[in-house]
Scaffold this motif. Structure first.
Motif, mmCIF file in Angstrom:
data_model
loop_
_atom_site.group_PDB
_atom_site.id
_atom_site.type_symbol
_atom_site.label_atom_id
_atom_site.label_comp_id
_atom_site.label_asym_id
_atom_site.label_seq_id
_atom_site.Cartn_x
_atom_site.Cartn_y
_atom_site.Cartn_z
ATOM 1 N N SER A 179 22.693 35.924 79.197
ATOM 2 C CA SER A 179 23.167 34.843 80.069
ATOM 3 C C SER A 179 22.127 33.737 80.173
ATOM 4 C CB SER A 179 23.520 35.381 81.463
ATOM 5 O OG SER A 179 22.367 35.665 82.224
ATOM 6 N N ILE A 187 22.255 31.662 76.906
ATOM 7 C CA ILE A 187 23.451 30.822 76.829
ATOM 8 C C ILE A 187 23.317 29.597 77.725
ATOM 9 C CG2 ILE A 187 25.923 30.739 77.313
ATOM 10 C CD1 ILE A 187 26.056 33.672 76.452
ATOM 11 N N GLU A 199 23.273 25.781 76.518
ATOM 12 C CA GLU A 199 24.211 24.814 77.088
ATOM 13 C C GLU A 199 23.476 23.568 77.579
ATOM 14 O OE1 GLU A 199 27.811 27.750 78.719
ATOM 15 O OE2 GLU A 199 26.299 26.983 80.096
ATOM 16 N N PHE A 225 30.042 32.256 69.091
ATOM 17 C CA PHE A 225 29.905 31.852 70.475
ATOM 18 C C PHE A 225 31.252 31.737 71.179
ATOM 19 C CE2 PHE A 225 25.632 30.774 69.168
ATOM 20 C CZ PHE A 225 24.900 31.113 70.289
ATOM 21 N N LYS A 231 31.142 32.531 75.007
ATOM 22 C CA LYS A 231 31.214 31.339 75.833
ATOM 23 C C LYS A 231 31.552 31.642 77.288
ATOM 24 C CE LYS A 231 36.029 30.251 74.569
ATOM 25 N NZ LYS A 231 36.907 29.219 73.953
ATOM 26 N N TRP A 238 30.203 33.462 79.529
ATOM 27 C CA TRP A 238 28.994 34.249 79.757
ATOM 28 C C TRP A 238 28.965 34.909 81.127
ATOM 29 C CZ3 TRP A 238 26.043 32.742 83.870
ATOM 30 C CH2 TRP A 238 26.212 31.434 84.337
#
Length: 199
Positions: free
Chosen positions: A17, A20, A24, A83, A87, A89
């Protein structure tokens, strides 16, 4: 074995997490590793401070640091098409929340702390890393939003404090319950009451 599995699941889930969120926010590779490590270990460090365990004890878990580093590297270099699976997450965040909330509660319970301390240990271990992650990523932490998040960790701590979790199967049931409740919260948009001040 149950204790080790909770540690491994929580470390992997929160490392994922953290990576990700960092990607992002378009962090470079150093930022990815730092955010992943902070997410995976920040809750445990915060818990240790508040229940009287030296923070340096974290360095005794070298195997978990290796697992986290491997996990972060795999996620960072994986093909973009994968992903689509990662995505959402929040699922990994739910896994980490459940694993670390239970682990933190067990830790405080074994030290014979009172119920309040066990609940706080579950809360901080389960959500502390996520709070630090969100702050570093300049996001509003999940625990402070109206969406139900930390309450599930606290309920897990309360269950441990009152004797649930003496058997491995009970810990498995509690783990699944926290994950399911967290994901139901996301799916149905369950909210805690809030009040906005109007000028």
């Amino acid at each position: 074995m149950t204790w080790d599995m909770l540690n491994i699941i929580g470390t992997i889930a929160f490392a994922v997490s953290g990576v990700i969120v960092a990607m992002e926010e378009e962090y470079d590779i150093l930022g990815v590793y730092i955010l992943g490590l902070v997410t995976a270990f920040g809750g445990g460090a915060t818990r240790n401070v508040l229940i009287g365990v030296p923070v340096s004890n974290l360095w005794n878990h070298g195997d978990l640091f290796i697992i986290a580093l491997i996990t972060m590297t795999v996620v960072f270099v994986m093909p973009s098409i994968w992903f689509n699976f990662l995505k959402h997450w929040t699922f990994f965040d739910a896994l980490g929340l459940a694993a670390f909330a239970i682990q933190g509660a067990l830790y405080a319970s074994e030290m014979n702390h009172p119920v309040s301390a066990i609940v706080v240990a579950a809360l901080l271990t389960g959500s502390g890393g996520g709070i630090i992650r969100d702050v570093l990523a300049k996001r509003k932490p999940l625990i402070f939003r109206e969406e139900i998040y930390a309450m599930w960790a606290m309920l897990g701590g309360l269950a441990i404090a009152y004797g649930w979790g003496q058997e491995p199967w009970q810990l498995v049931v509690l783990f699944i319950a926290i994950v399911v409740l967290r994901m139901l919260t996301v799916y149905f948009g369950w909210r805690l009451p809030r009040r906005k001040l109007k000028s």
